[in-house]
Write a protein that holds these residues in place. Sequence first.
Motif, PDB file in Angstrom:
ATOM      1  N   ALA A   1     -46.757  51.652  16.391  1.00 40.73           N
ATOM      2  CA  ALA A   1     -46.320  52.683  15.986  1.00 40.73           C
ATOM      3  C   ALA A   1     -44.647  53.467  16.295  1.00 40.73           C
ATOM      4  N   GLY A   2     -44.080  52.703  17.336  1.00 39.54           N
ATOM      5  CA  GLY A   2     -43.380  53.130  18.108  1.00 39.54           C
ATOM      6  C   GLY A   2     -43.840  53.993  18.592  1.00 39.54           C
ATOM      7  N   PHE A   3     -44.543  54.104  19.705  1.00 36.26           N
ATOM      8  CA  PHE A   3     -44.325  54.977  20.416  1.00 36.26           C
ATOM      9  C   PHE A   3     -45.734  54.642  22.096  1.00 36.26           C
TER      10      PHE A   3
ATOM     11  N   ALA B   1     -60.831  71.587  16.157  1.00 36.24           N
ATOM     12  CA  ALA B   1     -61.433  71.831  15.002  1.00 36.24           C
ATOM     13  C   ALA B   1     -60.852  71.075  13.202  1.00 36.24           C
ATOM     14  N   SER B   2     -59.502  69.941  13.694  1.00 34.99           N
ATOM     15  CA  SER B   2     -59.111  69.153  13.104  1.00 34.99           C
ATOM     16  C   SER B   2     -60.713  68.421  12.406  1.00 34.99           C
ATOM     17  N   LYS B   3     -60.728  67.952  10.785  1.00 32.78           N
ATOM     18  CA  LYS B   3     -61.039  67.392  10.563  1.00 32.78           C
ATOM     19  C   LYS B   3     -61.293  65.665  11.281  1.00 32.78           C
ATOM     20  N   SER B   4     -60.252  64.997  10.924  1.00 24.93           N
ATOM     21  CA  SER B   4     -59.208  63.605  11.265  1.00 24.93           C
ATOM     22  C   SER B   4     -58.329  63.447  11.847  1.00 24.93           C
ATOM     23  N   LEU B   5     -57.678  62.879  12.427  1.00 29.00           N
ATOM     24  CA  LEU B   5     -56.437  62.936  12.920  1.00 29.00           C
ATOM     25  C   LEU B   5     -56.532  60.909  12.570  1.00 29.00           C
ATOM     26  N   ALA B   6     -54.349  61.387  13.027  1.00 28.90           N
ATOM     27  CA  ALA B   6     -54.284  60.131  13.377  1.00 28.90           C
ATOM     28  C   ALA B   6     -53.213  60.262  14.840  1.00 28.90           C
TER      29      ALA B   6
END
Length: 296
Positions: A213-215, A179-184
Motif C-alpha cells: 500500500a506504499g507505507f 469508536a470507529s465502525k471500521s478502518l483501513a
Amino acid sequence: MRLDLADLRLFLCIVDAGSITQGAQRANLTLASASERLRSIEDAVGVKLLERRPRGVVTTEAGDALVHHARLILHQQELLKDELNAFVSGRRGTIRLYANTAALTEYLPEKLAPWLARHPRLNIDLRERTSADIVKAVEAGLAEAGLISDAVETGTLQVRPLEPAPLVLIIPAGHPLAASKSLALRDVYREPFVGLAAESALQEHIDGHARRAGFDVSFRVRMKGFRGLCEMVSHGVGLGIVPERVANRHQREGTYRKVPLSEAWAQRRLCVCFQDWDGLSSPVRALLEYLLGGGE
C-alpha cells in the motif's frame, strides 16, 4: 549358513508336531518337499538338528539352539510387521503440518490436544509459515497439507474451509479512533503500533500488505506473543492487529476496542489446503477429517 524365514517356520512346525509328516501338514507342504527342505537346513548349518525315532523326531542340542533363535526371529518379524502396519494404517508416524500464526496459536492447540491424546503413537511436526509460503510448500511436496488464510492465491491446490478468522484492529479505549465502525490500514498507519516479533508469519503478512500500500507501519515495541501485544494495547502503548478470536480472548472490560479492518485481505477464513485428498497419507487424512468435522 543361509536360512530364510520359511525354513525357520517349517523347522518349528516339525519340532512342535514331533513329526516330519505332521509338521509338513502344518506348513502346507508335501512330506517329500518338507523332508528335502529339512535336509537342506541341516546341510546349511552343518550339523544334525533332529534325531529320527520310531514315534517321531526330537531335537538335538544344536536343534534346541535353533528352536530358541527361530522363535525369537519369527517373533521379531511379527513385531516388525505390526509396527509397519501401524504406519500404513495411520496409527503411527509423524505428520508434518504447516500453519499460519493464527492457526498455530489460536486454532490448533484446543483441536490437537484431544486428537493427539486419542492417537498416542502419532506425532506432529508443526511449522509456522505465512499462508503464501505454506501454499508454495504444499505445491512443492514439502508438506502434505497446511492451514492457511483464504486471502492468498492457492493455484491448483484443493482448499476446504475450517472457520472464519478475520483480523481486527485493537485500539486503546480512550483513543479518538476507538469508536470507529471500521478502518483501513491506510487510515491508521501513522499511528504508533504494537507488533509481533519480526519472525512471526502473521506480522510478515501484515507488513507485506502495508508495503504494497506504499507505507511502513511504525512499531513502538514488538512482542513474542498475542498476550503481550494485547497487554501493551490495553495500557495505551499503541494500536495492534490481531485475529478476532485473540482480541476476544484477551480483552478485559474497558481496556481496548475492536474495530474491523475494511480491507479484503483482513476478511479471512482459516482453511486447510492439500494437493489431492486420495493421495494423502493415512495419518494426515485422519487428522484432516477430524479438523473438518468428519472424524475422531
